[in-house]
Write a protein that holds these residues in place. Structure first.
Motif, PDB file in Angstrom:
ATOM      1  N   LEU A 287      79.016  40.250  47.048  1.00  9.45           N
ATOM      2  CA  LEU A 287      78.494  41.012  45.920  1.00  9.45           C
ATOM      3  C   LEU A 287      77.961  42.361  46.378  1.00  9.45           C
ATOM      4  CD1 LEU A 287      76.867  38.272  43.683  1.00  9.45           C
ATOM      5  CD2 LEU A 287      78.889  39.647  43.201  1.00  9.45           C
TER       6      LEU A 287
ATOM      7  N   PHE B 223      74.985  45.760  41.268  1.00  7.06           N
ATOM      8  CA  PHE B 223      75.246  44.584  42.101  1.00  7.06           C
ATOM      9  C   PHE B 223      73.945  43.888  42.498  1.00  7.06           C
ATOM     10  CE2 PHE B 223      79.557  46.105  42.433  1.00  7.06           C
ATOM     11  CZ  PHE B 223      80.295  44.962  42.682  1.00  7.06           C
TER      12      PHE B 223
ATOM     13  N   ASP C  78      85.478  45.226  41.485  1.00  2.59           N
ATOM     14  CA  ASP C  78      84.033  45.189  41.286  1.00  2.59           C
ATOM     15  C   ASP C  78      83.667  44.531  39.957  1.00  2.59           C
ATOM     16  OD1 ASP C  78      83.597  46.359  43.697  1.00  2.59           O
ATOM     17  OD2 ASP C  78      83.077  48.344  42.926  1.00  2.59           O
TER      18      ASP C  78
ATOM     19  N   GLY D 115      82.149  37.296  38.046  1.00  2.48           N
ATOM     20  CA  GLY D 115      82.405  36.018  38.702  1.00  2.48           C
ATOM     21  C   GLY D 115      83.728  35.403  38.309  1.00  2.48           C
TER      22      GLY D 115
ATOM     23  N   ARG E 297      72.895  41.637  39.793  1.00  2.00           N
ATOM     24  CA  ARG E 297      73.709  40.421  39.804  1.00  2.00           C
ATOM     25  C   ARG E 297      73.282  39.490  40.938  1.00  2.00           C
ATOM     26  NH1 ARG E 297      76.280  36.606  37.009  1.00  2.00           N
ATOM     27  NH2 ARG E 297      78.099  35.782  38.108  1.00  2.00           N
ATOM     28  N   ARG E 298      73.018  40.048  42.113  1.00  2.00           N
ATOM     29  CA  ARG E 298      72.573  39.223  43.238  1.00  2.00           C
ATOM     30  C   ARG E 298      71.263  38.520  42.911  1.00  2.00           C
ATOM     31  NH1 ARG E 298      74.537  43.796  46.286  1.00  2.00           N
ATOM     32  NH2 ARG E 298      72.419  44.645  46.470  1.00  2.00           N
TER      33      ARG E 298
ATOM     34  N   ALA F 234      82.383  34.428  44.347  1.00  2.00           N
ATOM     35  CA  ALA F 234      81.393  34.844  43.355  1.00  2.00           C
ATOM     36  C   ALA F 234      81.422  33.970  42.110  1.00  2.00           C
ATOM     37  CB  ALA F 234      81.632  36.299  42.960  1.00  2.00           C
TER      38      ALA F 234
ATOM     39  N   LEU G  54      84.059  40.790  40.413  1.00  6.18           N
ATOM     40  CA  LEU G  54      82.976  40.233  41.222  1.00  6.18           C
ATOM     41  C   LEU G  54      81.700  40.091  40.401  1.00  6.18           C
ATOM     42  CD1 LEU G  54      83.512  42.211  44.556  1.00  6.18           C
ATOM     43  CD2 LEU G  54      83.839  39.747  44.210  1.00  6.18           C
ATOM     44  N   LEU G  55      81.388  41.098  39.607  1.00  7.23           N
ATOM     45  CA  LEU G  55      80.168  41.047  38.798  1.00  7.23           C
ATOM     46  C   LEU G  55      80.243  39.984  37.707  1.00  7.23           C
ATOM     47  CD1 LEU G  55      79.377  44.850  38.509  1.00  7.23           C
ATOM     48  CD2 LEU G  55      78.019  43.128  39.706  1.00  7.23           C
TER      49      LEU G  55
END
Length: 414
Positions: free
Chosen positions: A169, A106, A178, A184, A109-110, A321, A181-182
């Protein structure tokens, strides 16, 4: 004696199992696979994988390992069925594995969002290809101020889309959420990362790769049947696996079986199928799959509304996201409208008093576009699923669904 192929009636399970054994023996000889190879059954707790696991155990006993990848979007009855099916088959318990996303993943990704979202970016594909979209990290622009009205509409308090995205995230503890979210977004027909990451890859990494690393030859048994789709009909019954073609092979023992054959085997061996099959489900696994039909969605909404509510709650996080949802949430001039007049996108136009159509997207929808809806929420899709063809008139059969009685598409109710 006639040379014609023997016709096997659906209930002749002994003959069908003997055919699998004979065919498998031929494949082992043809591909020069050693007798001490390992057998791994891809188990999903559905009718086909249960049949496959039963046949494998009947023929090879303790040499068989059953592996199920739980993607955290399964019905609880399916997971419980997987945990207890060994008691019916007489085999070892199913190995249940799960993909767990870490905070390090995560954080990568952030950091990617921190690097890319402040930039003005051109859309690289689709109807809006070439259109330059504004920064998602500024609150002092016209877009940033418009997005703040979006945030107010959504009931969130952030200055920019970037800050909203960074807030969600974090690992949720649910593998399916999850993954969305990763990425998007939720999985789609052409991007089924749920299958690749949460099913195929994790089962390989957890159960098969360790055997290969030890020098074992492995044959995966899968309950794929030809009559499920044209694509599956084209699969070879036995083939080497490109991930390790000298040591890993795939076998489809029931490729030519029908659903009636599958349930006949259940009855023959005294196995009760996944209980969802007597509660209206035509297939089990994800509850629901992002590609579910109208009937499946309406059935789920009637019998297990908590799963629809779960998906809607996921949507509220995943849209934060999604770069595309943020851009489109403020409203963008419709490409279709501009193309109708052969005009370039972005040009301030007014033709004979006509104003350009504006397209607005509110959701990264779990079920994707449905009917004539561009980006509906799970709740909107449920209402659409209750309608007949055309999506305008409610289907009275769906509206009167009695969830208290047995319902089976395979004739399992007595």
């Amino acid at each position: 004696m006639s040379n014609a192929a023997m016709i096997i009636v659906p209930t002749d399970i002994r003959e069908k199992v003997r055919e699998i054994e004979a065919a498998y023996t031929r494949y082992l000889a043809e591909f020069r696979i050693p007798d001490d190879h390992k057998i791994v059954v891809n188990f999903s707790a559905g009718k086909d994988s249960t049949t496959t696991a039963t046949v494998a155990h009947h023929l090879f006993g303790g040499r068989v390992t059953n592996v199920m990848a739980d993607n955290d979007n399964e019905h609880e009855l399916t997971v419980e069925f997987a945990r207890s099916i060994h008691e019916q088959i007489g085999c070892a318990p199913v190995q249940i594995v799960k993909r767990v996303y870490t905070d390090a993943e995560f954080e990568r990704r952030r950091q990617s969002l921190r690097d890319r979202w402040p930039q003005r970016q051109a859309i690289r594909m689709g109807a809006y290809r070439g259109v330059v979209m504004p920064s998602l990290a500024r609150a002092d622009t016209k877009f940033g101020q418009a997005w703040q009205r979006t945030a107010e509409r959504w009931g969130i308090e952030f200055d920019t889309p970037l800050s909203a995205a960074l807030s969600v995230l974090r690992p949720s503890g649910n593998s399916f959420l999850d993954a969305a979210l990763l990425h998007g977004k939720f999985p789609m027909m052409r991007d089924r990362f749920c299958t690749d990451e949460l099913k195929i890859q994790i089962a390989f990494d957890a159960a098969i790769k360790p055997l290969l690393d030890d020098g074992e030859v492995v044959v995966q048994w899968s309950g794929v049947r030809a009559d499920e789709s044209d694509k599956r009909a084209g699969y070879a019954r036995f083939a080497s696996d490109e991930r390790d073609p000298d040591y890993l092979y795939n076998f489809l023992p029931i490729h030519q079986w029908s659903a009636a054959d599958v349930f006949a085997l259940h009855k023959y061996f005294g196995i009760k199928p996944n209980p969802l099959y007597t509660q209206g489900a035509s297939r089990v696994g994800c509850m629901n799959c992002v590609l579910s039909t109208k009937e499946e969605i309406s059935e789920t909404a009637a019998r297990w509304p908590e799963h629809i509510e779960k998906h809607h709650a996921w949507e509220k996080k995943v849209r934060l996201a999604s770069r595309w949802v943020h851009w489109m949430s403020v409203g963008t001039v419709s490409q279709a409208w501009m193309k109708k007049f052969d005009l370039p996108l972005g040009r301030a136009v007014q033709l004979y008093g006509l104003e350009p159509d504006v397209q607005r997207i509110e959701w990264s929808g779990f079920y994707g576009p449905r009917g004539t809806m561009g980006a509906p929420s799970a709740m909107d899709v449920v209402e659409w699923a209750k309608t007949g063809r055309g999506g305008k008139v409610y289907d009275l059969v769906k509206a009167s669904l009695d969830t208290a009685v047995c319902s089976s598409r395979y004739g399992l109710c007595e």
